[in-house]
Design a protein around this motif. Structure first.
Motif, short mmCIF file in Angstrom:
data_model
loop_
_atom_site.label_atom_id
_atom_site.label_comp_id
_atom_site.label_asym_id
_atom_site.label_seq_id
_atom_site.Cartn_x
_atom_site.Cartn_y
_atom_site.Cartn_z
N MET A 1 0.86 -1.18 0.00
CA MET A 1 0.00 0.00 0.00
C MET A 1 0.89 1.23 0.00
O MET A 1 1.77 1.36 0.83
N SER A 2 0.70 2.09 -0.93
CA SER A 2 1.53 3.29 -1.02
C SER A 2 1.05 4.34 0.00
O SER A 2 -0.05 4.25 0.54
N ASN A 3 1.90 5.31 0.22
CA ASN A 3 1.56 6.39 1.14
C ASN A 3 0.36 7.18 0.64
O ASN A 3 -0.40 7.74 1.43
N HIS A 4 0.14 7.21 -0.67
CA HIS A 4 -0.98 7.96 -1.24
C HIS A 4 -2.32 7.31 -0.90
O HIS A 4 -3.35 7.98 -0.87
N THR A 5 -2.33 6.00 -0.66
CA THR A 5 -3.58 5.33 -0.29
C THR A 5 -3.65 5.09 1.21
O THR A 5 -4.74 5.08 1.78
N PHE A 6 -2.49 4.90 1.85
CA PHE A 6 -2.50 4.60 3.28
C PHE A 6 -2.86 5.82 4.12
O PHE A 6 -3.64 5.72 5.06
N ARG A 7 -2.31 6.97 3.79
CA ARG A 7 -2.54 8.17 4.61
C ARG A 7 -4.02 8.54 4.69
O ARG A 7 -4.52 8.81 5.78
N PRO A 8 -4.77 8.55 3.57
CA PRO A 8 -6.21 8.85 3.68
C PRO A 8 -6.95 7.79 4.53
O PRO A 8 -7.86 8.12 5.29
N PHE A 9 -6.54 6.52 4.38
CA PHE A 9 -7.14 5.46 5.18
C PHE A 9 -6.88 5.71 6.67
O PHE A 9 -7.79 5.65 7.49
N LEU A 10 -5.62 6.00 7.01
CA LEU A 10 -5.26 6.25 8.40
C LEU A 10 -5.99 7.46 8.96
O LEU A 10 -6.51 7.41 10.08
N ASP A 11 -6.05 8.53 8.21
CA ASP A 11 -6.76 9.73 8.66
C ASP A 11 -8.24 9.44 8.92
O ASP A 11 -8.79 9.89 9.93
N ALA A 12 -8.87 8.69 8.02
CA ALA A 12 -10.28 8.35 8.21
C ALA A 12 -10.47 7.47 9.44
O ALA A 12 -11.41 7.67 10.23
#
Length: 51
Positions: A1-12
């Motif tokens: 999972m790239s940072n571009h997909t992980f960060r929004p997931f983590l924030d949510a």
């Protein structure tokens, strides 16, 4: 999972967690998850058993 997909997931996830929103957290919980009850008696038994 790239940072571009992980960060929004983590924030949510963190937003749902901070709000204690079960409706929002439901999206992060596996459909196969089965909760178990915890009681003081269960904790005492586990704690008193030797390692």
């Amino acid at each position: 999972m790239s940072n571009h997909t992980f960060r929004p997931f983590l924030d949510a996830f963190l937003t749902a967690w901070k709000c204690s929103s079960l409706m929002e957290l439901e999206h992060f919980i596996s459909k196969d998850y089965q909760a178990r009850g915890v009681s003081i008696e269960n904790l005492k038994v586990q704690h008193e058993q030797p390692l």
